[in-house]
Scaffold this motif. Structure first.
Motif, mmCIF file in Angstrom:
data_model
loop_
_atom_site.group_PDB
_atom_site.id
_atom_site.type_symbol
_atom_site.label_atom_id
_atom_site.label_comp_id
_atom_site.label_asym_id
_atom_site.label_seq_id
_atom_site.Cartn_x
_atom_site.Cartn_y
_atom_site.Cartn_z
ATOM 1 N N TYR A 135 7.960 -7.871 -9.870
ATOM 2 C CA TYR A 135 7.358 -6.608 -10.289
ATOM 3 C C TYR A 135 6.571 -6.791 -11.580
ATOM 4 N N SER A 140 3.338 -8.396 -10.848
ATOM 5 C CA SER A 140 2.370 -7.499 -10.208
ATOM 6 C C SER A 140 1.680 -6.578 -11.205
ATOM 7 N N THR A 141 2.225 -6.439 -12.393
ATOM 8 C CA THR A 141 1.594 -5.583 -13.403
ATOM 9 C C THR A 141 0.555 -6.336 -14.230
ATOM 10 N N SER A 174 -2.798 -8.049 -10.109
ATOM 11 C CA SER A 174 -2.866 -6.598 -9.914
ATOM 12 C C SER A 174 -3.353 -6.202 -8.524
ATOM 13 N N ASN A 184 -0.089 -6.550 -3.402
ATOM 14 C CA ASN A 184 0.918 -5.547 -3.098
ATOM 15 C C ASN A 184 2.302 -6.187 -3.035
ATOM 16 N N SER A 207 12.444 3.678 -6.257
ATOM 17 C CA SER A 207 11.833 4.799 -6.967
ATOM 18 C C SER A 207 12.557 5.062 -8.289
ATOM 19 N N ARG A 232 11.548 2.687 -10.793
ATOM 20 C CA ARG A 232 10.121 2.827 -11.098
ATOM 21 C C ARG A 232 9.338 1.570 -10.708
ATOM 22 N N ILE A 233 9.695 1.016 -9.565
ATOM 23 C CA ILE A 233 9.027 -0.173 -9.043
ATOM 24 C C ILE A 233 8.116 0.230 -7.892
ATOM 25 N N ASN A 234 6.832 -0.012 -8.053
ATOM 26 C CA ASN A 234 5.869 0.303 -7.004
ATOM 27 C C ASN A 234 5.901 -0.770 -5.917
ATOM 28 N N TYR A 235 5.815 -0.366 -4.697
ATOM 29 C CA TYR A 235 5.860 -1.291 -3.559
ATOM 30 C C TYR A 235 4.939 -0.771 -2.465
ATOM 31 N N SER A 236 4.548 -1.656 -1.579
ATOM 32 C CA SER A 236 3.682 -1.247 -0.474
ATOM 33 C C SER A 236 4.447 -1.115 0.828
ATOM 34 N N TYR A 282 17.802 2.775 -14.696
ATOM 35 C CA TYR A 282 17.105 3.984 -14.263
ATOM 36 C C TYR A 282 17.823 5.196 -14.838
#
Length: 256
Positions: free
Chosen positions: A90, A93-94, A99, A102, A127, A130-134, A254
């Protein structure tokens, strides 16, 4: 100074005889230097031809992460290790270089009947972190027995490190080798690694980076050569793989 007759011989060329002359030492030195230079250049060209392909492959692999990355980062979070296997990709990916990639998360499930529930639970967990995923993939057949082809390939890899009892070898003489008892004691773990490889080949051969939970051998029961056989099976002919294993200390937080 004594007269000298020179004979210059070249491949596929007629012999050239120079008439006896009072040759100077400078002429002898010049011809000798030219001959040495030609031989060195020929050797250099042969070496270049021999290693040119290898060098290109090595340079390509060394510089693979130098440019902007595209595609996916596949995270195989198969065991609860405190979240390190999830946190590191993660963070990658930032970064600007990653960037455009995915994040795809693969995790072990329970039953096919509970697939939707497991996906929902994992989505809720990510969620909260707060980890974005595809995408989230729940693997429900991780415990399936590996195919015979995988077992044959693994046996080929470790063959030179197995104790050859028919040749008079013993585990006491070669403690670094794999005995029959080691193979039996680690059968389930070996099958797990072979099965993971099959799943990697099925889902992640097109990934830009694979992040995978590192298998941990039990001290005193798993020889280093057997462990390296597992690693070879997991990484052989695959995209770049980052093997990670946390120590069960939570690194993800979290707010409830």
């Amino acid at each position: 100074m004594t007269g000298v007759i020179f004979f210059v011989v070249a491949e596929d060329a007629p012999m050239l005889q120079l008439t006896p002359t009072m040759a100077s030492e400078e002429s002898l030195s010049s011809i000798a230097q030219e001959t040495v230079v030609d031989e060195v250049e020929t050797e250099d060209e042969e070496k270049k031809d021999k290693f040119d392909g290898v060098n290109k492959e090595v340079l390509k692999s060394v510089s693979i992460f130098q440019g902007k990355q595209k595609g996916t980062i596949d995270v195989w979070w198969l065991f609860d290790d405190g979240g390190l296997t999830l946190l590191i990709p993660y963070i990658l990916s930032t970064k600007a270089r990653w960037s455009n990639c995915n994040l795809r998360v693969f995790t072990a499930g329970t039953k096919k009947q509970a697939l939707v529930r497991d996906q929902k639970n994992m989505a809720t967990l990510l969620s909260k972190f707060r980890i974005n995923y595809s995408n989230i993939e729940i693997i429900t057949d991780l415990g399936r027995k590996p195919r015979a082809e995988s077992q044959i390939e693994f046996n080929r890899i470790i063959d030179s490190w197995v104790v050859k009892e028919d040749a008079g070898e013993t585990a006491e003489q070669f403690p670094w080798k794999i005995s029959e008892a080691d193979i039996v004691a680690n059968k389930d773990k070996t099958n797990r690694q072979l099965r993971i490889r099959e799943l990697l080949l099925k889902h992640s051969t097109d990934a830009s980076l694979i992040v995978l939970t590192l298998p941990v051998p039990r001290k005193g029961t798993c020889p280093s050569s057997l462990f390296m056989g597992w690693i070879e099976m997991l990484t052989k002919d695959m995209p770049p793989i980052l093997l990670l294993r946390g120590n069960q200390t939570s690194v993800l937080t979290y707010y409830s």
